[in-house]
Design a protein around this motif. Structure first.
Motif, PDB file in Angstrom:
ATOM      1  N   ILE A   1      35.230  36.998  36.683  1.00 43.26           N
ATOM      2  CA  ILE A   1      36.330  36.545  35.825  1.00 43.26           C
ATOM      3  C   ILE A   1      36.096  37.037  34.407  1.00 43.26           C
ATOM      4  O   ILE A   1      35.103  36.662  33.764  1.00 43.26           O
ATOM      5  N   PRO A   2      36.976  37.893  33.882  1.00 44.40           N
ATOM      6  CA  PRO A   2      36.782  38.425  32.528  1.00 44.40           C
ATOM      7  C   PRO A   2      36.965  37.358  31.465  1.00 44.40           C
ATOM      8  O   PRO A   2      37.767  36.438  31.606  1.00 44.40           O
ATOM      9  N   ARG A   3      36.213  37.498  30.373  1.00 43.17           N
ATOM     10  CA  ARG A   3      36.321  36.596  29.237  1.00 43.17           C
ATOM     11  C   ARG A   3      37.320  37.172  28.229  1.00 43.17           C
ATOM     12  O   ARG A   3      37.621  38.363  28.232  1.00 43.17           O
ATOM     13  N   TYR A   4      37.782  36.312  27.339  1.00 40.76           N
ATOM     14  CA  TYR A   4      38.629  36.761  26.245  1.00 40.76           C
ATOM     15  C   TYR A   4      37.769  37.544  25.244  1.00 40.76           C
ATOM     16  O   TYR A   4      36.638  37.156  24.984  1.00 40.76           O
ATOM     17  N   PRO A   5      38.255  38.666  24.686  1.00 42.03           N
ATOM     18  CA  PRO A   5      39.598  39.251  24.803  1.00 42.03           C
ATOM     19  C   PRO A   5      39.736  40.255  25.944  1.00 42.03           C
ATOM     20  O   PRO A   5      40.796  40.830  26.136  1.00 42.03           O
ATOM     21  N   TRP A   6      38.635  40.474  26.708  1.00 41.78           N
ATOM     22  CA  TRP A   6      38.678  41.489  27.767  1.00 41.78           C
ATOM     23  C   TRP A   6      39.697  41.131  28.835  1.00 41.78           C
ATOM     24  O   TRP A   6      40.261  42.028  29.485  1.00 41.78           O
ATOM     25  N   SER A   7      39.957  39.834  29.020  1.00 41.13           N
ATOM     26  CA  SER A   7      40.939  39.405  30.010  1.00 41.13           C
ATOM     27  C   SER A   7      42.356  39.833  29.640  1.00 41.13           C
ATOM     28  O   SER A   7      43.245  39.865  30.501  1.00 41.13           O
ATOM     29  N   GLN A   8      42.573  40.168  28.367  1.00 45.65           N
ATOM     30  CA  GLN A   8      43.892  40.589  27.901  1.00 45.65           C
ATOM     31  C   GLN A   8      44.071  42.093  27.941  1.00 45.65           C
ATOM     32  O   GLN A   8      45.139  42.594  27.599  1.00 45.65           O
ATOM     33  N   MET A   9      43.029  42.832  28.331  1.00 49.73           N
ATOM     34  CA  MET A   9      43.067  44.295  28.308  1.00 49.73           C
ATOM     35  C   MET A   9      43.364  44.821  29.693  1.00 49.73           C
ATOM     36  O   MET A   9      42.498  44.845  30.569  1.00 49.73           O
ATOM     37  N   GLU A  10      44.596  45.235  29.925  1.00 52.22           N
ATOM     38  CA  GLU A  10      45.029  45.720  31.223  1.00 52.22           C
ATOM     39  C   GLU A  10      44.329  47.033  31.569  1.00 52.22           C
ATOM     40  O   GLU A  10      44.308  47.975  30.771  1.00 52.22           O
ATOM     41  N   GLY A  11      43.721  47.075  32.755  1.00 50.36           N
ATOM     42  CA  GLY A  11      43.123  48.304  33.241  1.00 50.36           C
ATOM     43  C   GLY A  11      41.685  48.530  32.854  1.00 50.36           C
ATOM     44  O   GLY A  11      41.105  49.563  33.221  1.00 50.36           O
ATOM     45  N   ILE A  12      41.075  47.594  32.129  1.00 52.71           N
ATOM     46  CA  ILE A  12      39.695  47.802  31.707  1.00 52.71           C
ATOM     47  C   ILE A  12      38.753  47.809  32.916  1.00 52.71           C
ATOM     48  O   ILE A  12      37.719  48.482  32.896  1.00 52.71           O
ATOM     49  N   GLU A  13      39.099  47.077  33.984  1.00 50.34           N
ATOM     50  CA  GLU A  13      38.258  47.049  35.187  1.00 50.34           C
ATOM     51  C   GLU A  13      39.083  46.590  36.376  1.00 50.34           C
ATOM     52  O   GLU A  13      40.081  45.874  36.223  1.00 50.34           O
ATOM     53  N   ASP A  14      38.700  47.046  37.561  1.00 53.22           N
ATOM     54  CA  ASP A  14      39.277  46.544  38.804  1.00 53.22           C
ATOM     55  C   ASP A  14      38.454  45.325  39.184  1.00 53.22           C
ATOM     56  O   ASP A  14      37.355  45.437  39.735  1.00 53.22           O
ATOM     57  N   TRP A  15      38.958  44.138  38.892  1.00 53.56           N
ATOM     58  CA  TRP A  15      38.162  42.930  39.030  1.00 53.56           C
ATOM     59  C   TRP A  15      37.915  42.545  40.484  1.00 53.56           C
ATOM     60  O   TRP A  15      36.926  41.863  40.789  1.00 53.56           O
ATOM     61  N   GLU A  16      38.765  42.990  41.397  1.00 49.24           N
ATOM     62  CA  GLU A  16      38.510  42.734  42.815  1.00 49.24           C
ATOM     63  C   GLU A  16      37.290  43.528  43.278  1.00 49.24           C
ATOM     64  O   GLU A  16      36.412  43.002  43.979  1.00 49.24           O
ATOM     65  N   LYS A  17      37.198  44.794  42.896  1.00 47.72           N
ATOM     66  CA  LYS A  17      36.032  45.609  43.237  1.00 47.72           C
ATOM     67  C   LYS A  17      34.782  45.079  42.553  1.00 47.72           C
ATOM     68  O   LYS A  17      33.698  45.063  43.142  1.00 47.72           O
ATOM     69  N   GLU A  18      34.927  44.638  41.303  1.00 41.50           N
ATOM     70  CA  GLU A  18      33.779  44.080  40.586  1.00 41.50           C
ATOM     71  C   GLU A  18      33.264  42.828  41.284  1.00 41.50           C
ATOM     72  O   GLU A  18      32.052  42.596  41.367  1.00 41.50           O
ATOM     73  N   SER A  19      34.166  42.022  41.807  1.00 38.72           N
ATOM     74  CA  SER A  19      33.761  40.814  42.532  1.00 38.72           C
ATOM     75  C   SER A  19      32.966  41.175  43.785  1.00 38.72           C
ATOM     76  O   SER A  19      31.964  40.518  44.106  1.00 38.72           O
ATOM     77  N   LYS A  20      33.376  42.223  44.485  1.00 41.26           N
ATOM     78  CA  LYS A  20      32.649  42.668  45.676  1.00 41.26           C
ATOM     79  C   LYS A  20      31.253  43.162  45.309  1.00 41.26           C
ATOM     80  O   LYS A  20      30.283  42.906  46.027  1.00 41.26           O
TER      81      LYS A  20
END
Length: 315
Positions: free
Chosen positions: A69-88
């Motif tokens: 789960i990205p923290r602020y402000p990174w959570s507001q940055m579209e495309g910075i990471e594929d969070w589903e792949k990061e979770s895996k």
């Protein structure tokens, strides 16, 4: 080689981003901090991981949510990471982590009590060049094993780590991939993240400054210079007695403020004789200030007066 390790290294290669444009300046760092508990409790899951860009939380993962789960402000940055792949990826690392903790406990026959396995790894960039990397682990607060990318090899620092080394080095290709991760993949990921967040990491927020005092029946005066709301965290803060002829040596503290800025303070005590003979001021040096700020404590009125930068607030 253990199947779990194969999965982890495959994910590392899969998630490696395309090479971004060069990012100058720094230093900038990407680091990960892991904790595994043999006996989790409320509020403390069996595994949790936090990633940092410099000193700022980037994302958090734990075994209860199973999500990065990205923290602020990174959570507001579209495309910075594929969070589903990061979770895996984090799930794969969790599996390795907890298996290793179990192996260590079996080696020491640590069946009683709660035991902790911790790890941290990451890389650093300076002027677009890889300027450092680390990968190490600890068991119950003691150094356990670390990766030396120059050899390259895992270097045991605990008797049980000899078994871990053998397991992690079962095939040479996986040692080379660990080296490649630190020297190539991690810096490339950091460069890509900086394309989105470099401005945030480079921001300059000036401190607010206040001085408080507290007297004792014996006339000893305790002075506290407190600064808050500043970023980045590096700050030079100390008391000056008289006309810079005698610098105090009292200790200070630096803590997060809870809003991605920092607070710090320094305390000193002055005798009635010194109070009558000398003036006292707090000197603040920070990269956000155009010039050093001198805050003078007025012993007659218990007030403060500032000389120096106009970029800060004096309370």
């Amino acid at each position: 080689m253990d199947t779990i390790v194969c999965v982890l290294l495959s994910l590392l290669l899969l998630l490696g981003p395309a090479v971004p444009q060069e990012t100058q300046g720094g230093p900038y760092s990407l680091s990960f901090f892991y904790t595994g508990l043999s006996r989790p409790s409320d509020g403390f899951p069996s595994f949790q991981a936090t990633a940092y860009l410099n000193d700022q939380d980037f994302f958090h993962y734990d075994s209860e949510t199973g999500k990065a789960i990205p923290r602020y402000p990174w959570s507001q940055m579209e495309g910075i990471e594929d969070w589903e792949k990061e979770s895996k990826l984090q799930k794969a690392r969790e599996d390795i982590f907890m298996v290793t903790l179990k192996d260590i406990m079996e080696y020491y026959k640590d069946k009683e009590g709660s035991h902790t396995f911790q790890g941290m790894f990451g890389c650093e960039l300076q002027n677009n060049k890889n300027s450092g990397a680390f990968w190490r682990y600890a068991y119950d607060g003691r150094n356990f094993i670390e990766f030396n990318k120059e050899i390259p090899a895992w270097v045991p620092q605990d008797p049980a780590a000899l078994n871990t080394k053998k397991k992690w080095e079962a095939e040479e290709v996986y040692v080379q991939r660990a080296k490649a991760y630190l020297e190539e993949e991690c810096p490339v990921m950091l460069q890509r993240y900086l394309e989105y967040g470099k401005t945030y990491l480079d921001r300059q927020e000036p401190p607010s400054v206040s001085i408080t005092s507290h007297g004792t029946p014996e006339g000893i005066q305790t002075l506290k210079c407190w600064v808050s709301g500043f970023y980045p965290q590096e700050i030079d803060l100390h008391w000056i007695q008289a006309d810079d002829t005698q610098e105090t040596k009292s200790g200070g503290a630096l803590l997060p403020s809870g809003n991605n800025t920092y607070q710090a303070w320094v305390v000193m005590s002055a005798s009635p004789q010194d109070l009558a003979s000398f003036s006292y001021s707090c000197l603040v040096k920070h990269s956000s200030l155009a010039q050093p700020l001198t805050v003078l404590w007025d012993k007659r009125q218990g007030a403060v007066r500032a000389e120096g930068s106009e970029d800060t607030q004096v309370q």
